[in-house]
Write a protein that holds these residues in place. Structure first.
Motif, PDB file in Angstrom:
ATOM      1  N   THR B  38       0.675  -1.306   0.092  1.00 59.02           N
ATOM      2  CA  THR B  38       0.085  -0.077  -0.109  1.00 59.02           C
ATOM      3  C   THR B  38       0.962   1.265   0.073  1.00 59.02           C
ATOM      4  O   THR B  38       0.484   2.159  -0.738  1.00 59.02           O
ATOM      5  N   ILE B  39       1.840   1.024   1.042  1.00 57.85           N
ATOM      6  CA  ILE B  39       2.800   2.366   0.941  1.00 57.85           C
ATOM      7  C   ILE B  39       3.525   2.691  -0.503  1.00 57.85           C
ATOM      8  O   ILE B  39       3.563   3.844  -0.838  1.00 57.85           O
ATOM      9  N   LEU B  42       1.206   4.121  -2.900  1.00 60.47           N
ATOM     10  CA  LEU B  42       0.853   5.630  -2.480  1.00 60.47           C
ATOM     11  C   LEU B  42       2.136   6.270  -3.252  1.00 60.47           C
ATOM     12  O   LEU B  42       2.034   7.213  -3.884  1.00 60.47           O
ATOM     13  N   ILE B  43       3.411   5.810  -3.007  1.00 63.49           N
ATOM     14  CA  ILE B  43       4.631   6.500  -3.330  1.00 63.49           C
ATOM     15  C   ILE B  43       4.594   6.306  -4.890  1.00 63.49           C
ATOM     16  O   ILE B  43       4.989   7.568  -5.513  1.00 63.49           O
ATOM     17  N   SER B  82       0.807   8.101   3.406  1.00 60.60           N
ATOM     18  CA  SER B  82       1.718   7.027   3.636  1.00 60.60           C
ATOM     19  C   SER B  82       2.454   7.155   4.753  1.00 60.60           C
ATOM     20  O   SER B  82       2.678   6.210   5.613  1.00 60.60           O
TER      21      SER B  82
END
Lengths: 500, 470
Positions: B38-39, B42-43, B82
Motif C-alpha cells: 500500500t505504501i 502510494l509512493i 503514507s
C-alpha cells in the motif's frame, strides 16, 4: 569588512548549544564537557563583541556591520546591523551570559546540560533582538526568547515555578501578539519591514497612534511598566539565580531598546502625543513600586520591585526626548543590567547556602561573611544611585533630561531616589548587620573563588563606568544625536503637513 | 480517450486497491505485505501525480480538472497518507487490528479524496466525497469489539450522513437555479439576484464546514478522535483535512466567486468561532486525543481565516497553513504513538509526566512540536500563522486578525500545560523505548522540519506561489 561578524556573534552560542546537545557518554563526562563548551563559547563571544566594539566607528550615525541575506523572497530580508545604541546592549548580553553560566554551574544541581543549552539558546535570541534591522526578524528573536526562559523558570525554579512560568509566558505573549498585528500592518502601509528604510519613511499620522499603542502593549509588558508589571516579581522570585539575572539584566532591556529604536524612530508623532501617558505611568511605577519594595520580606521580590522602579526612570528618560534623558536612560539600563544582576547573584549566594530568600532568616551576616558584606554593600549603594557608581550617572542624566520637559515629573522621580535609598539600606541593614538571629546560619561560609571573581568583575565595571562613563557616552553620542534630529525633523514635517 | 492519460494516478490507485484486495483474500496473514505494498503504491502514485503536466487541463466534459493546485493537494494527501500508514504499523499490531482491510480502506478513501480534489463538477465531487466518507465510517469503527470505537463510528456516520444530505440539498438547489452542475457554468449563472442559489451555497458551506470540523459543526470531532483507534485518529487529523480544505477553496473561488460578499461573512464567522472554541475548549481536556481534536478545530479556524480573505494571497496562506499543520500533527501523533508501556497505549496527558527525565530526546521533539503548534517563533507554526495574518491584514480584516492572535495566547495555555507535564512534573514509570523505525523517522523528520523551517522559509512559499485558483 566581509566577515559576517554579527552573524558570528549571534550564532556562536547556538553552535555551542548544539555541541552540548550531541555530547554523549557517561553522565559525569558529559556534564564536564558541556560546562567547558558553554564557558568557552560564551567567553569567546564576549571577546568577539569586545573586538566589535573596538572596530566600531563612533563618528558615524549609520548602521554598521550591515549584513543582508535574502530570506523570504521579495518580502523580508534577513538584515543585521548595529549602531551606537545596540552595540552596548550586545556587550551587556555577552558579558552577563558567562556570569549566568558560572552562577548556574555553581548552583544548579540537576539537568545541568539542559540548563546550559537553554542559556546559550537564550543568548542567541537576545543578541538577535539587538542586531536585527528588520521588524519581522526582530519579532522572531523577541518572541523566541519566551521558550528558553519559560523552561528556565519552569524546570529549575522554586516551589511556585509553574504558576510563575505560565504567568510570564502568557503575559508577554499577550502583549506581543498586538505588536505582530502592527508589524504586518506596517508592511501593508509602507511596503517594507526594513527598519533602515522605515526610519526614513514618514508613516501617516492616523496610523501612528494605533501602531504606537500596539508596540507599546508589547514593550510595556516586557519592560515592565505599571500596571502590567505583576508577572515580574513572580518570575524573579521563582526563577533560579541565573534566570533572574538574565531576566533583569537583559530581557527587560529588550523593551527599553524597542522603545528607543521603534517607538521613537518609527512613530515620532505618536510618541510625542503619548509622552504624558508614559510620564504618568513611569512616575506611578517609580513611587508605587518603591513603596511596595519597602514592605517586602522576600529579598528577591524586593529587588524585583526595585527593578520596576528603575525601569520607570528608563522610560522617563527615553520619552523626555532630550539628549541627556536618552543617554541617561541607556546608561541606566546598562548599569541596572549590571547592578540588578549582581544583586540577584548576591541573593543567590545566600540562597545556595541556606535555602531561604526571606530577609528575616538572616541578620548579622557581616560577622560570618565579611567579603560578601562588602560586595553586597557596593551593589546596594550602586542601586540607590550613589555618586561614583554607574547607577548615579544614569539616574542623574535622566533627571536632568526630564527636568527640561516637566519639573513636576523630575521632582516626583527624585522622590523615587530617596525611596530607593530607604528600601535598599533597610534591606542591607536587616540582612548584614544586627545580631545573628538564627543559629543555623552560623555554618554559612564566605564567598568562594569563582563567586569572588564574578563579583569582582561586576564591581569593577560598576565603579569604572560610574567614575568614567565617557566610553559609553562616546559610543552612543552620534547615534542619539541622529535619533533626536530625525525625531524633530519628523515632528516638524507632520506639523507642517497639518498646517497645510 | 486522450483524457485517460491524465487520470493515470487515480486509475493506478483503483487498480492497486483491487489487486491488493485480491491478494489479501487469497494469501493468508498477509497484513505486513499488503501494508508495505500500500505504501509503495502510494509512493508510486505520488510519482505519477508529480509527472502530470504543468498547464491547466479540464477533461471529461469539463468535469475534472488538473492544475497546480490539485497536484499540490494530491501530493500532500498521498504523502501524509503514507506517513500515517508508516506511523500506525506498531499500533495496529499491538491492538490486534492489523487486518488487511485497514490499509485497503485507507487507500480507497484516499482515492475518494483525489477525486474530490480534482472535481470540477458537483456530481464528481459528490462521488468522491461519498467514497472517502464511507471508508472513513468503517475506519472509525475499525476496532469492532471496542465500545468507544463502534460508538464513534456510528456517531460519525449519522452526523456525516446528515452533512452529506445537506450538501446534496445545496447542490440540487444550485443545479436547479443555475441550470448546471459544472463549476464554470455555475459561476457564469450565479449572481447577487439569484437568491435561491445563494441559499444553496449556505447548505454547501455547512456540509463542507462539517468535513473540516469548523465550529459550530465540530461536535463529532472530539468524540470521534477520542473513540477511534489512535491510528485512525491520526489519519482523521491529517489526510481528510487536505481534501476537505481543497474542495472548500475550490467551491468558494470557482463556482461561488461572484457572490463573495454573501459567503465571506459566513466563513469569517466559522473561522472566528473555531479559533475561539478550539482555544477555550481544549483547556480542560486530559485526554491527549481529545486535546488534539480541539487543537485541530482551532487550527482549521486559522486556515479558514486565510480562505475568508477572498484573495490569492489568502488562499496561498491557507495552503501553507495546512502544509505546516500537517507536518506538526504528524509529529504530534508520532509522539502519541510512543506513549506505550507493555503493549498498552496511554492517552491521558498525565501519563506524559516527567517524560523529559526518561526520554529526553522524545521530550525535546514533543516540546518543539507543541511550541510550534502554539505558534511561537522561530518555529514553523509561527510562520503558518504569520502568512495567514499577513493575508488577513492585507484584506483589512483587522478584527479577525486581532481575535485570531488573541486566541493564540489562550491556546498557548493548553500546549504549555502539556509541556509543563512533560518537563516540570515528577517522572512516572518510563515508556517503552523499542519503537518502530518508521515512527522514529517520521518524528525526527517532522521535528527537524519544524525547527529549521526558519532558515529557508522561501522553499515552501515558492512551491505555493505558483498556485492560482482564479
Amino acid at each position: 569588512m566581509n566577515f559576517p561578524i554579527l552573524s558570528a556573534i549571534i550564532f556562536i552560542p547556538l553552535i555551542g548549544a548544539l555541541f552540548i546537545l550531541i555530547t554523549k557518554g557517561n553522565q559525569k563526562n558529559v556534564e564536564k564537557n558541556s560546562k567547558y563548551v558553554a564557558i568557552f563559547s560564551s567567553i569567546a563571544n564576549f571577546l568577539l563583541s569586545l573586538f566589535l566594539w573596538f572596530s566600531f566607528d563612533t563618528s558615524v550615525s549609520d548602521f554598521q556591520f550591515v549584513e543582508e541575506k535574502k530570506w523570504i523572497d521579495g518580502f523580508i530580508n534577513f538584515q543585521l546591523g548595529i549602531d551606537g545604541i545596540s552595540i552596548l546592549f550586545i556587550l551587556l548580553t555577552t558579558f552577563i551570559t558567562p556570569v549566568c553560566i558560572f552562577s548556574g554551574i555553581l548552583s544548579i544541581k540537576y539537568k545541568i546540560k539542559e540548563f546550559l543549552i537553554a542559556i546559550l539558546v537564550m543568548e542567541t535570541l537576545m543578541l538577535g533582538v539587538f542586531c536585527s534591522l528588520d521588524l519581522v526578524i526582530f519579532y522572531l528573536f523577541f518572541e523566541g526568547g519566551l521558550i528558553p526562559m519559560f523552561l528556565i523558570i519552569g524546570i529549575w525554579g522554586g516551589p511556585k515555578r509553574v504558576y510563575s512560568a505560565f504567568k510570564f509566558f502568557l503575559f508577554t505573549l499577550l502583549g506581543s501578539v498586538l505588536m505582530l498585528v502592527a508589524i504586518i500592518s506596517i508592511y501593508w502601509i509602507t511596503g517594507t519591514t526594513d527598519v533602515v528604510k522605515l526610519l526614513d519613511i514618514k508613516i501617516s499620522q492616523e496610523y501612528q497612534y494605533l501602531l504606537w499603542l500596539a508596540f507599546f502593549s508589547s514593550f510595556a509588558v516586557k519592560l515592565p511598566m505599571w500596571p502590567v508589571h505583576t508577572w515580574l516579581p513572580d518570575a524573579h522570585v521563582e526563577a533560579p539565580t541565573a534566570g533572574s539575572v538574565i531576566l533583569a539584566a537583559i530581557l527587560l532591556k529588550m523593551a527599553g531598546y524597542g522603545f528607543i529604536r521603534f517607538s521613537l524612530g518609527l512613530f515620532p508623532v505618536a510618541s510625542d502625543y503619548f509622552t504624558p501617558l508614559i510620564f504618568i505611568l513611569s512616575i506611578i511605577a517609580i513611587i508605587y513600586t518603591s513603596l511596595i519594595a519597602l514592605m517586602q520580606d522576600d529579598m528577591k521580590k524586593l529587588i524585583a520591585y526595585s527593578s520596576v522602579a528603575h525601569m520607570g526612570f528608563v522610560t522617563l528618560g527615553i520619552f523626555s526626548l532630550t539628549k541627556q534623558g536618552l543617554e541617561g536612560s541607556i546608561i541606566q539600563m546598562l548599569s541596572h543590567g549590571l547592578i540588578s544582576a549582581a544583586l540577584f547573584l548576591c541573593v543567590g549566594v545566600v540562597y545556595d547556602r541556606y535555602h531561604s530568600r526571606m530577609i528575616s532568616s538572616y541578620g548579622g551576616l557581616v560577622n560570618l561573611m565579611p567579603k560578601y558584606a562588602f560586595v553586597f554593600m557596593i551593589f546596594t549603594l550602586a542601586a540607590l544611585g550613589l555618586p561614583g557608581t554607574s547607577g548615579f550617572v544614569g539616574e542623574f542624566l535622566v533627571l536632568v533630561g526630564v527636568f527640561q520637559k516637566s519639573v513636576i515629573a523630575a521632582v516626583l522621580a527624585s522622590l523615587g531616589v530617596i525611596l530607593a535609598a530607604a528600601y535598599m539600606l533597610w534591606l542591607y541593614r536587616r540582612v548584614i548587620f544586627g545580631k545573628i538571629g538564627n543559629t543555623e546560619i552560623k555554618k554559612m561560609v564566605d564567598l568562594n573563588k569563582t563567586e569572588l571573581y564574578i563579583f569582582a568583575s561586576i564591581v569593577f565595571l560598576t565603579l569604572f563606568f560610574g567614575i568614567y562613563p565617557e566610553p559609553l557616552l562616546n559610543t552612543i553620542n552620534v547615534s542619539i544625536d541622529n535619533l533626536i534630529d530625525k525625531y524633530n525633523a519628523n515632528i516638524n514635517f507632520h506639523i507642517a503637513q497639518t498646517n497645510n | 480517450m486522450q483524457s485517460i492519460i491524465y487520470i493515470f494516478p487515480e486509475l493506478f490507485l483503483s487498480l492497486s486497491i483491487m489487486s491488493l484486495l485480491m491478494l489479501g483474500v487469497f494469501v493468508k496473514k498477509s497484513f505486513k505485505l499488503i501494508n508495505m505494498l500500500t505504501i509503495l503504491s502510494l509512493i508510486f502514485t505520488i510519482a505519477l501525480v508529480i509527472n502530470q503536466p504543468d498547464e491547466i487541463i479540464k477533461i471529461f466534459n469539463n468535469s475534472y480538472i488538473i492544475d497546480k493546485f490539485s497536484i499540490f493537494m494530491k501530493i500532500l494527501t498521498l504523502l501524509f497518507c503514507s506517513f500515517v500508514l508508516i506511523l500506525s504499523k506498531d499500533y495496529l499490531k499491538n491492538n490486534n487490528i492489523d487486518k488487511i482491510e485497514y490499509p485497503i480502506l485507507i487507500l480507497a478513501s484516499t482515492l475518494g479524496m483525489l477525486l474530490m480534489i480534482s472535481s470540477y463538477d458537483l456530481i464528481v465531487f459528490y462521488l468522491g466525497l461519498e467514497l472517502q466518507s464511507l471508508c472513513l465510517y468503517i475506519l472509525a469503527a475499525f476496532k469492532r469489539d471496542d465500545e468507544r470505537s463502534t460508538e464513534s463510528g456510528l456517531k460519525y456516520f449519522v452526523l456525516s450522513a446528515l452533512a452529506s444530505g445537506l450538501l446534496l440539498y445545496g447542490s440540487s438547489l444550485i443545479y436547479g437555479f443555475t441550470g448546471s452542475t459544472n463549476f464554470e457554468v455555475i459561476a457564469e449563472n450565479l449572481d447577487e439576484s439569484n437568491t435561491a442559489a445563494i441559499f444553496g451555497i449556505v447548505f454547501i458551506i455547512v456540509g463542507l464546514a462539517f468535513k473540516v470540523s469548523a465550529v459550530p459543526f465540530h461536535m463529532w470531532t472530539p468524540d470521534v478522535y477520542e473513540g477511534s483507534p489512535t491510528s485512525v485518529t491520526s489519519f482523521f487529523a491529517l489526510v481528510p483535512k487536505v481534501a476537505a480544505l481543497a474542495v472548500f477553496i475550490r467551491f468558494m473561488y470557482v463556482p461561488f466567486i461572484n457572490v463573495i460578499d454573501h459567503w465571506q461573512i459566513i466563513i469569517v464567522f466559522l473561522s472566528v468561532a473555531s479559533m475561539i472554541l478550539g482555544a477555550f475548549a481544549a483547556i480542560g481536556q486530559n485526554n491527549i486525543k481529545r486535546l488534539m481534536a480541539y487543537s485541530s478545530i482551532g487550527h482549521m479556524g486559522y486556515a479558514l481565516a486565510g480562505l475568508a480573505t477572498g484573495t490569492n494571497a489568502g488562499i496561498q496562506s491557507t495552503i501553507i497553513y495546512l502544509t505546516i499543520y500537517l507536518v506538526m500533527n504528524l509529529g504530534a501523533f508520532g509522539c502519541i504513538f510512543m506513549m506505550k508501556r507493555e503493549n498498552v497505549f496511554y492517552e491521558n496527558i498525565n501519563d506524559l509526566s516527567g517524560l523529559s527525565k526518561n526520554q529526553p530526546l522524545l521530550a525535546l521533539s514533543f516540546l518543539i512540536i507543541l511550541f510550534s503548534l502554539a505558534g511561537i517563533p522561530p518555529l514553523a507554526g509561527f510562520f503558518a500563522k504569520f502568512y495567514v495574518f499577513m493575508a488577513v491584514i492585507e484584506a483589512k480584516m483587522y478584527a479577525l486578525a486581532i481575535i485570531g492572535l488573541l486566541t493564540t495566547v489562550v491556546s498557548a495555555f493548553y500546549y504549555l500545560r502539556v509541556i509543563k507535564i512533560i518537563y516540570f512534573d515528577k517522572p512516572k514509570k518510563p515508556f517503552e523505548k523499542n519503537y518502530d523505525w518508521g515512527l522514529k523517522i517520521s518524528l525526527i523528520l517532522s521535528s527537524i522540519l519544524i525547527l529549521i523551517y526558519f532558515i529557508y522559509p522561501s522553499a515552501l512559499l515558492d512551491a505555493i506561489s505558483a498556485i492560482i485558483i482564479y
